[in-house]
Each structure stands twice: as structure tokens, then as C-alpha cells.
Design an enzyme around this catalytic site. Structure first.
Site, PDB file in Angstrom:
ATOM      1  N   HIS A   8      -1.581   2.383   8.740  1.00 38.82           N
ATOM      2  CA  HIS A   8      -1.033   1.034   8.711  1.00 38.82           C
ATOM      3  C   HIS A   8      -0.672   0.532  10.096  1.00 38.82           C
ATOM      4  O   HIS A   8      -0.429   1.311  11.018  1.00 38.82           O
ATOM      5  CB  HIS A   8       0.209   0.981   7.822  1.00 38.82           C
ATOM      6  CG  HIS A   8      -0.117   0.884   6.375  1.00 38.82           C
ATOM      7  ND1 HIS A   8       0.729   1.312   5.386  1.00 38.82           N
ATOM      8  CD2 HIS A   8      -1.223   0.412   5.756  1.00 38.82           C
ATOM      9  CE1 HIS A   8       0.160   1.097   4.215  1.00 38.82           C
ATOM     10  NE2 HIS A   8      -1.028   0.562   4.413  1.00 38.82           N
TER      11      HIS A   8
ATOM     12  N   ASP B 257     -12.256   8.156  -0.913  1.00 35.62           N
ATOM     13  CA  ASP B 257     -12.362   7.371  -2.143  1.00 35.62           C
ATOM     14  C   ASP B 257     -11.345   6.234  -2.167  1.00 35.62           C
ATOM     15  O   ASP B 257     -10.237   6.351  -1.635  1.00 35.62           O
ATOM     16  CB  ASP B 257     -12.180   8.253  -3.370  1.00 35.62           C
ATOM     17  CG  ASP B 257     -13.301   9.278  -3.524  1.00 35.62           C
ATOM     18  OD1 ASP B 257     -14.263   9.225  -2.727  1.00 35.62           O
ATOM     19  OD2 ASP B 257     -13.224  10.109  -4.437  1.00 35.62           O
TER      20      ASP B 257
ATOM     21  N   GLY C 108     -13.816  16.167  -1.457  1.00 35.31           N
ATOM     22  CA  GLY C 108     -13.142  15.854  -2.713  1.00 35.31           C
ATOM     23  C   GLY C 108     -12.825  14.374  -2.816  1.00 35.31           C
ATOM     24  O   GLY C 108     -13.718  13.532  -2.740  1.00 35.31           O
TER      25      GLY C 108
ATOM     26  N   ASP D 260      -6.106  11.378 -10.158  1.00 43.35           N
ATOM     27  CA  ASP D 260      -5.862  11.735  -8.759  1.00 43.35           C
ATOM     28  C   ASP D 260      -4.386  11.956  -8.443  1.00 43.35           C
ATOM     29  O   ASP D 260      -4.004  12.018  -7.286  1.00 43.35           O
ATOM     30  CB  ASP D 260      -6.442  10.674  -7.821  1.00 43.35           C
ATOM     31  CG  ASP D 260      -5.758   9.316  -7.971  1.00 43.35           C
ATOM     32  OD1 ASP D 260      -4.807   9.207  -8.770  1.00 43.35           O
ATOM     33  OD2 ASP D 260      -6.174   8.366  -7.287  1.00 43.35           O
TER      34      ASP D 260
ATOM     35  N   GLY E 203       0.490  -0.832 -13.433  1.00 42.87           N
ATOM     36  CA  GLY E 203       0.394  -2.119 -14.098  1.00 42.87           C
ATOM     37  C   GLY E 203       0.357  -3.259 -13.096  1.00 42.87           C
ATOM     38  O   GLY E 203       0.279  -3.043 -11.884  1.00 42.87           O
TER      39      GLY E 203
ATOM     40  N   CYS F 246       0.818  -1.195   0.000  1.00 44.01           N
ATOM     41  CA  CYS F 246       0.000   0.000   0.000  1.00 44.01           C
ATOM     42  C   CYS F 246       0.857   1.252   0.000  1.00 44.01           C
ATOM     43  O   CYS F 246       1.972   1.241   0.495  1.00 44.01           O
ATOM     44  CB  CYS F 246      -0.878  -0.032   1.240  1.00 44.01           C
ATOM     45  SG  CYS F 246      -2.005   1.330   1.374  1.00 44.01           S
TER      46      CYS F 246
ATOM     47  N   GLU G  21      -8.346  -1.307   2.149  1.00 49.53           N
ATOM     48  CA  GLU G  21      -8.496   0.038   1.582  1.00 49.53           C
ATOM     49  C   GLU G  21      -9.615   0.818   2.247  1.00 49.53           C
ATOM     50  O   GLU G  21      -9.489   2.010   2.519  1.00 49.53           O
ATOM     51  CB  GLU G  21      -8.744  -0.049   0.077  1.00 49.53           C
ATOM     52  CG  GLU G  21      -7.596  -0.623  -0.715  1.00 49.53           C
ATOM     53  CD  GLU G  21      -6.281   0.065  -0.427  1.00 49.53           C
ATOM     54  OE1 GLU G  21      -6.255   1.298  -0.232  1.00 49.53           O
ATOM     55  OE2 GLU G  21      -5.258  -0.637  -0.388  1.00 49.53           O
TER      56      GLU G  21
ATOM     57  N   ASP H 174     -19.961   9.674  -0.021  1.00 51.30           N
ATOM     58  CA  ASP H 174     -18.790   9.930   0.832  1.00 51.30           C
ATOM     59  C   ASP H 174     -17.589   9.130   0.330  1.00 51.30           C
ATOM     60  O   ASP H 174     -16.479   9.655   0.227  1.00 51.30           O
ATOM     61  CB  ASP H 174     -19.097   9.535   2.281  1.00 51.30           C
ATOM     62  CG  ASP H 174     -20.197  10.380   2.891  1.00 51.30           C
ATOM     63  OD1 ASP H 174     -20.194  11.606   2.679  1.00 51.30           O
ATOM     64  OD2 ASP H 174     -21.076   9.805   3.574  1.00 51.30           O
TER      65      ASP H 174
END
Length: 267
Positions: free
Chosen positions: A224, A189, A185, A165, A171, A87, A215, A153
Site C-alpha cells: 500500500h 491470486d 499456491g 483461502d 458481504g 484492502c 488488486e 500464475d
């Protein structure tokens, strides 16, 4: 169970100045460059020295996080970890929250799936996203409501490469997905790399439930964890889907942010 799911938040740019020492045997030029890039992205500063330019300090932070001998030197074990898919959120010890602990203030959080992967039926993606959110929701006083149009949201989707973003996907492998902390914003997401092979756990590929749970933890404000058993551990691995659940570390973190759900099971 090791969990390497991928996410991204607004990472601060940083400059790297000092060379990294290495153990006997040497590293290739590519490995050297990968190590510098890894430390630049995932260890923004040393929590004790605040020396943002010291690669050695950053490397020691990484070694501490992953439970390695703290030598400040590159070796094969360090390189092995750096090359694993993971991540994009920086690492910290135990469970952590994003800076300033952003969270949703409404008790009802909406979500919308704006695009789907070709690897799974839409109904399967819907089910797994709902299951991932409910894993968090059963521990805290939040309710999640799916919407099918407008701005929610948490906006969830699959994309390839650059997708608007400033954090383009790379890939197959490496970065699998990324998510943003609660806010306006892009806040909340979650984006998944369509170049990956997504599965429901019944075939080879990246288990979407594992990735989505990690996520969406970020979407709720979780950072984390250094606990290898935690969903919020930064690296990915296929475990037993039948026994997949939040760890005590995950639960402690999310309840620190939102409090306990009134019917949450006793710990």
C-alpha cells in the site's frame, strides 16, 4: 481520487493487550471493538518500538499513515477512516513492496479468470482485467498472457463468504476484494467479493477497473501507499474513469521491483 480496494495477504495473528485512550465524548462499545479489530489487522507492529501489544503505538502508526495528528487517541476522524471499505493488506508509508520483495521472475506472467460476476458481461470483465494489467505492464518489462484452462500464475475469480483461502468475505461493503503477493499456491491470486455491486463505471456500484488495478498491483508485489493519489492507496472511491491512471508513486514502486520497460515513457 481515493482508492479503497480490498485485498488480503497472509496476516500474522496478534494479541492486543493495552486499552486505547480516547478523546472526550466517548465511543460506543461497537466502535471500540471495531477499532481494536482494525488495528490488529492492518497495523501488525510499530516500526519504531516493535511493540506488537501496544494498541496506542498501532493507533499512532495509523494516524501517521493517514496524515492525522499523532495523538494515540481515538476520535471521530479516526473512527470515520476505520469504517471505510478498504484492502486487507497492512499499511506503510509511500509506495511499498511486500516483505522480502516477492516478484515474478519470468518475463511472461499468465493469468486466468476462473469465475465471473453476475453484474457484468464476461467480455467486459475480460477487457477490464486486461486493461488493469496493461496499466502496470506498460511501465515494466513484463508481458501478461491469458489462459483459459489449467493453473495460471494469477488466478482471478469472484466468490461469496468462505471460499477456500482462510479469508472469507463479509458481504456488501467493508472488504471488497483481496489478493496475494507473487508466489506458489495462492500466490498472485486475486479474489473479488460477489456480494458487491460491480460496475464498469457507467452505473452506481464499485468500479471494477479501479479494484482490479489495485488488486493486481498486489498480485505483482506492490504493497500500500500513503499517497491519496496512488492506485495503491488502501481506500476506495469513484473517480473519473476517463482519467484513471497510475500515479508517479505507483510507477516508482513497480519499477523499483521490476525495472523500467525499454519503451516506458520518460518521467
Amino acid at each position: 481520487m481515493r482508492l479503497t480496494v480490498l485485498c488480503a495477504v497472509c496476516l500474522l495473528p496478534g494479541s492486543l493487550a493495552l486499552p486505547l485512550p480516547q478523546e472526550a465524548g466517548g465511543m460506543s462499545e461497537l466502535q471500540w471493538e471495531q477499532a481494536q479489530d482494525y488495528l490488529k489487522r492492518f497495523y501488525l507492529y510499530d516500526s519504531e518500538t516493535k511493540n506488537a501489544n501496544s494498541l496506542e503505538a498501532k493507533l499512532k502508526e495509523m494516524q501517521k499513515f493517514f496524515g492525522l495528528p499523532i495523538t494515540g487517541m481515538l476520535n471521530s476522524r479516526v473512527i470515520e477512516i476505520m469504517q471505510k471499505p478498504r484492502c486487507g493488506v497492512p499499511d506503510v508509508a509511500e509506495y511499498s513492496l511486500f516483505p522480502n520483495s516477492p516478484k515474478w521472475t519470468s518475463k511472461v506472467v499468465t493469468y486466468r479468470i476462473v469465475s465471473y460476476t453476475r453484474d457484468l458481461p464476461h467480455i467486459t470483465v475480460d477487457r477490464l482485467v486486461s486493461k488493469a494489467l496493461n496499466m502496470w505492464g506498460k511501465e515494466i518489462p513484463l508481458h501478461f498472457r491469458k489462459v483459459v484452462w489449467g493453473t495460471a500464475d494469477i488466478m482471478i475469480g469472484f466468490a461469496r463468504g468462505a471460499h477456500g483461502d482462510s479469508y472469507p468475505f463479509d458481504g456488501p461493503g467493508n472488504t471488497l476484494a483481496h489478493a496475494f503477493a507473487p508466489g506458489t499456491g495462492l500466490g498472485g491470486d486475486a479474489h473479488f467479493d460477489e456480494d458487491e455491486r460491480w460496475t464498469d463505471g457507467s452505473s452506481l456500484g464499485i468500479n471494477f477497473l479501479y479494484a482490479a488495478t489495485h488488486e493486481l498491483g498486489h498480485s505483482l508485489g506492490m504493497g500500500h501507499s500513503s499517497d491519496p493519489n496512488a492506485v495503491m492507496y488502501p481506500t476506495y472511491g469513484n473517480g473519473d474513469p476517463q482519467n484513471f491512471k497510475l500515479s508517479q508513486d505507483d510507477i516508482k514502486g513497480i519499477q523499483k521491483l521490476y525495472g523500467k520497460r525499454s519503451n516506458s515513457r520518460k518521467k
